[in-house]
Design a protein around this motif. Structure first.
Motif, PDB file in Angstrom:
ATOM      1  N   TRP A 270       0.829  -1.200   0.000  1.00 13.08           N
ATOM      2  CA  TRP A 270       0.000   0.000   0.000  1.00 13.08           C
ATOM      3  C   TRP A 270       0.870   1.260   0.000  1.00 13.08           C
ATOM      4  CZ3 TRP A 270      -4.200   1.893  -1.572  1.00 13.08           C
ATOM      5  CH2 TRP A 270      -4.693   3.098  -1.075  1.00 13.08           C
ATOM      6  N   GLU A 271       1.976   1.241   0.741  1.00  9.78           N
ATOM      7  CA  GLU A 271       2.888   2.387   0.743  1.00  9.78           C
ATOM      8  C   GLU A 271       3.472   2.607  -0.652  1.00  9.78           C
ATOM      9  OE1 GLU A 271       5.693   1.517   3.803  1.00  9.78           O
ATOM     10  OE2 GLU A 271       4.322   2.072   5.437  1.00  9.78           O
ATOM     11  N   ASN A 272       3.708   1.515  -1.380  1.00 12.53           N
ATOM     12  CA  ASN A 272       4.203   1.667  -2.745  1.00 12.53           C
ATOM     13  C   ASN A 272       3.165   2.348  -3.627  1.00 12.53           C
ATOM     14  OD1 ASN A 272       4.305  -0.071  -5.675  1.00 12.53           O
ATOM     15  ND2 ASN A 272       6.154   1.010  -5.032  1.00 12.53           N
ATOM     16  N   ILE A 273       1.898   1.998  -3.422  1.00  9.14           N
ATOM     17  CA  ILE A 273       0.826   2.649  -4.190  1.00  9.14           C
ATOM     18  C   ILE A 273       0.768   4.134  -3.858  1.00  9.14           C
ATOM     19  CG2 ILE A 273      -1.669   2.771  -4.503  1.00  9.14           C
ATOM     20  CD1 ILE A 273      -1.769  -0.263  -4.139  1.00  9.14           C
ATOM     21  N   LEU A 274       0.867   4.474  -2.577  1.00  7.56           N
ATOM     22  CA  LEU A 274       0.849   5.883  -2.180  1.00  7.56           C
ATOM     23  C   LEU A 274       2.036   6.633  -2.767  1.00  7.56           C
ATOM     24  CD1 LEU A 274      -0.188   5.597   1.589  1.00  7.56           C
ATOM     25  CD2 LEU A 274      -1.645   6.202  -0.361  1.00  7.56           C
ATOM     26  N   PHE A 275       3.192   5.999  -2.797  1.00  8.87           N
ATOM     27  CA  PHE A 275       4.388   6.584  -3.395  1.00  8.87           C
ATOM     28  C   PHE A 275       4.155   6.857  -4.878  1.00  8.87           C
ATOM     29  CE2 PHE A 275       8.931   5.313  -4.875  1.00  8.87           C
ATOM     30  CZ  PHE A 275       9.248   6.635  -5.154  1.00  8.87           C
ATOM     31  N   ARG A 276       3.615   5.885  -5.587  1.00 12.68           N
ATOM     32  CA  ARG A 276       3.344   6.066  -7.006  1.00 12.68           C
ATOM     33  C   ARG A 276       2.333   7.192  -7.245  1.00 12.68           C
ATOM     34  NH1 ARG A 276       4.687   2.077 -10.764  1.00 12.68           N
ATOM     35  NH2 ARG A 276       5.918   0.351  -9.917  1.00 12.68           N
ATOM     36  N   LEU A 277       1.283   7.216  -6.476  1.00 16.53           N
ATOM     37  CA  LEU A 277       0.269   8.264  -6.645  1.00 16.53           C
ATOM     38  C   LEU A 277       0.859   9.644  -6.356  1.00 16.53           C
ATOM     39  CD1 LEU A 277      -2.839   6.551  -4.980  1.00 16.53           C
ATOM     40  CD2 LEU A 277      -2.368   6.807  -7.427  1.00 16.53           C
ATOM     41  N   GLY A 278       1.726   9.716  -5.341  1.00 21.96           N
ATOM     42  CA  GLY A 278       2.375  10.981  -5.024  1.00 21.96           C
ATOM     43  C   GLY A 278       3.294  11.442  -6.132  1.00 21.96           C
ATOM     44  N   ALA A 279       4.060  10.504  -6.722  1.00 20.45           N
ATOM     45  CA  ALA A 279       4.976  10.852  -7.811  1.00 20.45           C
ATOM     46  C   ALA A 279       4.213  11.285  -9.057  1.00 20.45           C
ATOM     47  CB  ALA A 279       5.891   9.668  -8.117  1.00 20.45           C
ATOM     48  N   ILE A 280       3.106  10.600  -9.365  1.00 21.85           N
ATOM     49  CA  ILE A 280       2.292  10.974 -10.522  1.00 21.85           C
ATOM     50  C   ILE A 280       1.710  12.373 -10.327  1.00 21.85           C
ATOM     51  CG2 ILE A 280       0.146  10.441 -11.755  1.00 21.85           C
ATOM     52  CD1 ILE A 280       0.785   7.441 -11.160  1.00 21.85           C
ATOM     53  N   SER A 281       1.240  12.663  -9.129  1.00 17.18           N
ATOM     54  CA  SER A 281       0.700  13.990  -8.833  1.00 17.18           C
ATOM     55  C   SER A 281       1.778  15.060  -8.985  1.00 17.18           C
ATOM     56  CB  SER A 281       0.130  14.016  -7.417  1.00 17.18           C
ATOM     57  OG  SER A 281      -0.325  15.309  -7.078  1.00 17.18           O
ATOM     58  N   ALA A 282       2.995  14.763  -8.505  1.00 19.64           N
ATOM     59  CA  ALA A 282       4.097  15.718  -8.612  1.00 19.64           C
ATOM     60  C   ALA A 282       4.474  15.955 -10.070  1.00 19.64           C
ATOM     61  CB  ALA A 282       5.305  15.206  -7.824  1.00 19.64           C
ATOM     62  N   MET A 283       4.524  14.873 -10.866  1.00 18.59           N
ATOM     63  CA  MET A 283       4.855  15.028 -12.280  1.00 18.59           C
ATOM     64  C   MET A 283       3.776  15.823 -13.009  1.00 18.59           C
ATOM     65  SD  MET A 283       7.021  14.537 -14.735  1.00 18.59           S
ATOM     66  CE  MET A 283       8.156  13.185 -14.353  1.00 18.59           C
ATOM     67  N   THR A 284       2.523  15.581 -12.663  1.00 17.88           N
ATOM     68  CA  THR A 284       1.428  16.348 -13.255  1.00 17.88           C
ATOM     69  C   THR A 284       1.585  17.827 -12.945  1.00 17.88           C
ATOM     70  OG1 THR A 284      -0.094  14.464 -13.073  1.00 17.88           O
ATOM     71  CG2 THR A 284      -1.072  16.649 -13.322  1.00 17.88           C
ATOM     72  N   SER A 285       1.878  18.149 -11.702  1.00 16.39           N
ATOM     73  CA  SER A 285       2.027  19.545 -11.301  1.00 16.39           C
ATOM     74  C   SER A 285       3.208  20.207 -11.992  1.00 16.39           C
ATOM     75  CB  SER A 285       2.203  19.634  -9.778  1.00 16.39           C
ATOM     76  OG  SER A 285       1.056  19.176  -9.103  1.00 16.39           O
ATOM     77  N   LEU A 286       4.306  19.459 -12.146  1.00 14.66           N
ATOM     78  CA  LEU A 286       5.512  20.028 -12.743  1.00 14.66           C
ATOM     79  C   LEU A 286       5.355  20.255 -14.238  1.00 14.66           C
ATOM     80  CD1 LEU A 286       8.459  20.873 -12.168  1.00 14.66           C
ATOM     81  CD2 LEU A 286       9.137  18.538 -12.728  1.00 14.66           C
ATOM     82  N   THR A 287       4.630  19.379 -14.914  1.00 10.92           N
ATOM     83  CA  THR A 287       4.533  19.473 -16.372  1.00 10.92           C
ATOM     84  C   THR A 287       3.295  20.227 -16.846  1.00 10.92           C
ATOM     85  OG1 THR A 287       3.446  17.296 -16.483  1.00 10.92           O
ATOM     86  CG2 THR A 287       5.848  17.353 -16.714  1.00 10.92           C
ATOM     87  N   ALA A 288       2.332  20.432 -15.974  1.00 14.70           N
ATOM     88  CA  ALA A 288       1.091  21.105 -16.372  1.00 14.70           C
ATOM     89  C   ALA A 288       1.011  22.540 -15.883  1.00 14.70           C
ATOM     90  CB  ALA A 288      -0.123  20.320 -15.874  1.00 14.70           C
ATOM     91  N   GLY A 289       2.074  23.019 -15.222  1.00 19.74           N
ATOM     92  CA  GLY A 289       2.121  24.419 -14.848  1.00 19.74           C
ATOM     93  C   GLY A 289       1.731  24.746 -13.432  1.00 19.74           C
ATOM     94  N   VAL A 290       1.341  23.757 -12.621  1.00 21.80           N
ATOM     95  CA  VAL A 290       1.038  24.030 -11.222  1.00 21.80           C
ATOM     96  C   VAL A 290       2.314  24.442 -10.501  1.00 21.80           C
ATOM     97  CG1 VAL A 290       0.148  23.074  -9.070  1.00 21.80           C
ATOM     98  CG2 VAL A 290      -0.903  22.439 -11.252  1.00 21.80           C
ATOM     99  N   PHE A 291       3.405  23.694 -10.731  1.00 23.59           N
ATOM    100  CA  PHE A 291       4.730  24.091 -10.292  1.00 23.59           C
ATOM    101  C   PHE A 291       5.412  24.825 -11.451  1.00 23.59           C
ATOM    102  CE2 PHE A 291       5.029  20.058  -7.445  1.00 23.59           C
ATOM    103  CZ  PHE A 291       4.165  20.635  -6.528  1.00 23.59           C
TER     104      PHE A 291
END
Length: 409
Positions: free
Chosen positions: A68-89
């Motif tokens: 489950w921690e691996n799933i949370l890690f993956r979801l967190g990384a996907i969210s971070a990549m989305t923010s970085l590439t879509a202009g949130v960051f």
């Protein structure tokens, strides 16, 4: 934590194969916090479960909590990549010739926050390590005027999403415990970077990727021969999951939520732009995924150490000439491009008058055997290593060298 098992396929928890996805979801529902249950019901988590169970290679965890921690890690990384590439960051490429200059943090003239320091004292390359004396979560947390804006390239962008994904997915306390094990964080270089410990397990390119996986999409193999200062030898991308029509999408610095077809078109267009008059004759074969790594929290780390800062050096000597190159065994590939298929890094440095500290990982390099680049008066030198395990600064490393002369040399 990732756990090694035999040669069986699919998901294994506590040494036992998991085949019933319904039972797995039920077990996870009973394990996780009530406020996390909406994550389990998401389409993205469902794809993580399905793709993991379908793996032709074993994907194993000590227990259900670690999975489950691996799933949370993956979801967190996907969210971070989305923010970085879509202009949130605020993230974008730097350009060593035109600007913007490399930057990690602050909006002031320093180009870097107190939490990071340049690995290249000349500040021409997008490479940093964390500054000692700060809490790990304090260094990583992306807030305005702190870790961002980011002006770098796709390797560093992916590494940032690993660290952000750990922090956001697992929380500050767990992240701090992990950071105590893996040591100093780096952004930019793949070598000796603790971010690579979270991508240690190879994944088959024939399997459905698992959302969050690292994927390297490589341009035509000769890209750097014709575009030695180009940004698009490849893209360090994350698999982001399927859309509602079942199309897979990928994101990386400069590429947000692209299908494989659109990603290929982007790299082919970059090749035409950067390498003209050379062409990509077979785009589906010559521009392709070459590396897949599973995003996992490992059971142990090779602890990173702080890299000593080097002084700023300027390559010495005169600009290389055609006569000099030919006299030292370099063969002509084009009017201004010459190649030596086998020499040593030391011989190359001596011939062209640069210090080993001037050698930097090339822009857009993947995490396996990344090539290096050094610029000397009148030329750009590309260095490929025969042995992927060789240090990028070992003078005895056997290398292939391609040098591109500026016009009128």
């Amino acid at each position: 934590m990732l756990k090694e098992i035999g040669t069986q396929s699919g998901l294994h928890i506590g040494g036992e194969p998991i085949e019933d996805i319904g039972q797995l979801q039920s077990d996870l529902t009973g394990l996780i916090k009530k406020e996390e249950r909406h994550l389990l019901q998401s389409d993205l988590t469902g794809e993580i479960l399905t793709a993991t169970l379908a793996s032709s290679q074993p994907v194993a965890f000590d227990d259900l909590q670690h999975f489950w921690e691996n799933i949370l890690f993956r979801l967190g990384a996907i969210s971070a990549m989305t923010s970085l590439t879509a202009g949130v960051f605020d993230g974008d490429y730097y350009d060593p010739t035109l600007g913007p200059e490399p930057r990690l943090g602050t909006s002031g003239a320093t180009r870097v926050s107190q939490y990071w320091q340049f690995l290249d004292p000349g500040k021409n390359e997008a490479a940093w390590q964390q500054t000692d004396g700060f809490k790990p979560a304090e260094v990583v947390k992306p807030v305005d005027g702190h870790s961002l804006p980011f002006r770098g390239e796709c390797a560093g962008a992916f590494q940032l999403t690993v660290f952000w994904g750990l922090l956001d997915g697992l929380g500050s306390r767990t992240f701090t415990k992990l950071a105590a094990q893996f040591g100093s964080m780096l952004v930019g270089p793949w070598t000796d970077n603790p971010a690579t410990d979270f991508m240690a397990q190879n994944g088959s390119l024939q399997d459905p990727p698992i959302p969050g996986d690292y994927m390297y999409f490589k341009n035509k193999d000769d890209y750097l021969k014709w575009a030695p200062n180009g940004f698009w030898q490849g893209l360090n991308a994350m698999y982001m999951g399927k859309d509602s029509l079942g199309t897979r999408h990928y994101s990386g610095m400069g590429a947000s939520w692209l299908s494989e077809q659109n990603l290929r078109s982007s790299l082919v267009n970059a090749y035409y732009h950067d390498c003209y008059p050379h062409i990509v004759a077979c785009p589906n074969e010559e521009v392709r995924f070459t590396i897949r790594r599973l995003l996992q929290v490992p059971s142990s780390f090779k602890k990173a150490v702080t890299i000593p800062q080097k002084g700023i050096t300027q390559p010495s000597g005169s600009a290389p000439t055609v006569a000099t190159l030919q006299a030292n065994g370099y063969r002509s590939l084009a009017a201004s491009v010459f190649e030596n298929p086998r020499t040593t890094l030391e011989e190359c440095a001596t011939l062209f008058g640069f210090a080993l500290g001037d050698v930097h990982q090339h822009i857009g390099s993947g995490l396996e055997n990344p090539p290096s680049r050094v610029r000397v008066p009148g030329a750009t030198i590309i260095i490929d290593y025969h042995d992927p395990k060789d240090s990028r600064h070992d003078p005895k490393s056997i290398v292939e060298v391609t040098i591109t002369l500026e016009k009128n040399r």
